[in-house]
Design an enzyme around this catalytic site. Structure first.
Site, PDB file in Angstrom:
ATOM      1  N   HIS A 143       0.840  -1.198   0.000  1.00  0.00           N
ATOM      2  CA  HIS A 143       0.000   0.000   0.000  1.00  0.00           C
ATOM      3  C   HIS A 143       0.881   1.257   0.000  1.00  0.00           C
ATOM      4  CE1 HIS A 143      -3.700   2.279   1.153  1.00  0.00           C
ATOM      5  NE2 HIS A 143      -2.797   3.094   1.692  1.00  0.00           N
ATOM      6  N   GLU A 144       1.891   1.261   0.862  1.00  0.00           N
ATOM      7  CA  GLU A 144       2.750   2.446   0.968  1.00  0.00           C
ATOM      8  C   GLU A 144       3.593   2.629  -0.298  1.00  0.00           C
ATOM      9  OE1 GLU A 144       1.962   4.423   3.227  1.00  0.00           O
ATOM     10  OE2 GLU A 144       0.795   2.998   4.392  1.00  0.00           O
ATOM     11  N   HIS A 147       1.722   4.383  -2.881  1.00  0.00           N
ATOM     12  CA  HIS A 147       1.666   5.831  -2.656  1.00  0.00           C
ATOM     13  C   HIS A 147       2.866   6.556  -3.269  1.00  0.00           C
ATOM     14  CE1 HIS A 147      -1.919   6.445  -0.430  1.00  0.00           C
ATOM     15  NE2 HIS A 147      -1.569   5.721   0.614  1.00  0.00           N
ATOM     16  N   GLU A 166      -5.787   7.331  -1.841  1.00  0.00           N
ATOM     17  CA  GLU A 166      -6.066   6.152  -1.009  1.00  0.00           C
ATOM     18  C   GLU A 166      -6.825   5.068  -1.785  1.00  0.00           C
ATOM     19  OE1 GLU A 166      -4.479   5.682   1.436  1.00  0.00           O
ATOM     20  OE2 GLU A 166      -3.960   7.637   2.248  1.00  0.00           O
TER      21      GLU A 166
HETATM   22 ZN   LIG Z   1      -2.724   5.107   2.185  1.00  0.00          ZN
END
Ligand SMILES: [Zn+2]
Length: 266
Positions: A143-144, A147, A166
């Site tokens: 997830h990171e 980003h 997100e």
């Molecule tokens: Zn996030």
């Protein structure tokens, strides 16, 4: 925004996690996501300490004098001040080990540029995700990493539109994690459907049990991204304590992308 602490071995370390609005305590800056700038920094440390900083390069220390090292980092792409971070400690780089081994032995990562171009190259992971084993930690890491593109390299003009970064990061974490695990097509499908079901339940619970106002993806509507005359931007609901525990913006964004991917293909 500066945290002085000790690592697991009792050695001193310091790190900053200024995002989204605490870097103003570290250096003079404007922090709305529309205020972009480049930066460069040299940090001196006693030998034995490693300086990690958000930046494009992986710094090699230069010896200034006996026992004193200098570390130089920079970015050439203008980025929000909130993406700046630094961590100084007796960090060890984990090399030539499997992904699983790496996430079990180290809580801080300096990612190779091939994995996340133009990202600031530093991710903080809470130790609380480590006891969950590789699954919890791996998906979080994916997830990171997502980003690095959605949220860092490109992002919304206004923090109230967090669903954009997100939603993409939540959608992509499944894809990254499936690749990392080298799953078969069937396993990928099974895992994705299970995740979608769990997320659907979470979303339904939140929609039923939270203020409707907090569920709106674009709460500032037409004035999104606008600054006041003084240059200030207001994060609507930014001080609502329950807001930071809500997943509704992540999940609505995720389901929108999932629906689009099913309609037009990935
Ligand atoms: Zn996030």
């Amino acid at each position: 925004s500066v945290t002085w602490t000790t690592d697991q071995s009792g050695r001193p370390c310091v790190y900053t996690m200024g995002s989204p609005i605490n870097n103003r305590a570290l250096f003079p800056c404007q922090e709305p996501p529309v205020a972009l700038s480049t930066w460069q920094a040299s940090v001196r440390t006693a030998a034995g300490f490693v300086v990690l900083m958000s930046g494009e390069n992986s710094a090699e220390p230069v010896q200034l004098q006996e026992g004193i090292l200098s570390w130089y980092y920079y970015v050439t792409m203008p980025m929000p001040a909130s993406t700046f971070t630094v961590a100084v400690g007796c960090w060890q780089e984990v090399k030539q080990q499997s992904f699983t081994a790496a996430i079990q032995t180290n809580t801080k990562f300096s990612l190779p540029s091939s994995q996340a171009d133009f990202s600031p190259h530093i991710i903080f992971l809470s130790q609380s995700v480590l006891p969950g084993g590789s699954h919890l930690c791996g998906t979080r890491l994916c997830h990171e990493i997502a980003h690095a593109w959605f949220g860092l390299a490109i992002g919304a003009r206004d923090w109230t539109e967090e669903w954009i970064s997100e939603g993409f990061a939540t959608f992509l974490e499944d894809i990254f994690w499936a690749r990392t695990q080298q799953l078969s097509q069937d396993e990928v499908k099974g895992q994705r459907e299970l995740k979608a079901l769990l997320r659907w339940r979470r979303l339904r619970d939140e929609v039923q049990n939270s203020e409707e106002e907090l569920q709106i993806l674009r709460p500032k509507k037409e004035s999104t991204g606008e600054l006041s005359e003084s240059g200030a931007s207001v994060v609507k609901h930014g001080l609502k304590a329950e807001k930071i525990f809500m997943q509704v913006h992540y999940l609505k964004g995720y389901f929108l992308l999932r629906s689009l991917a099913r309609t037009i293909g990935e």
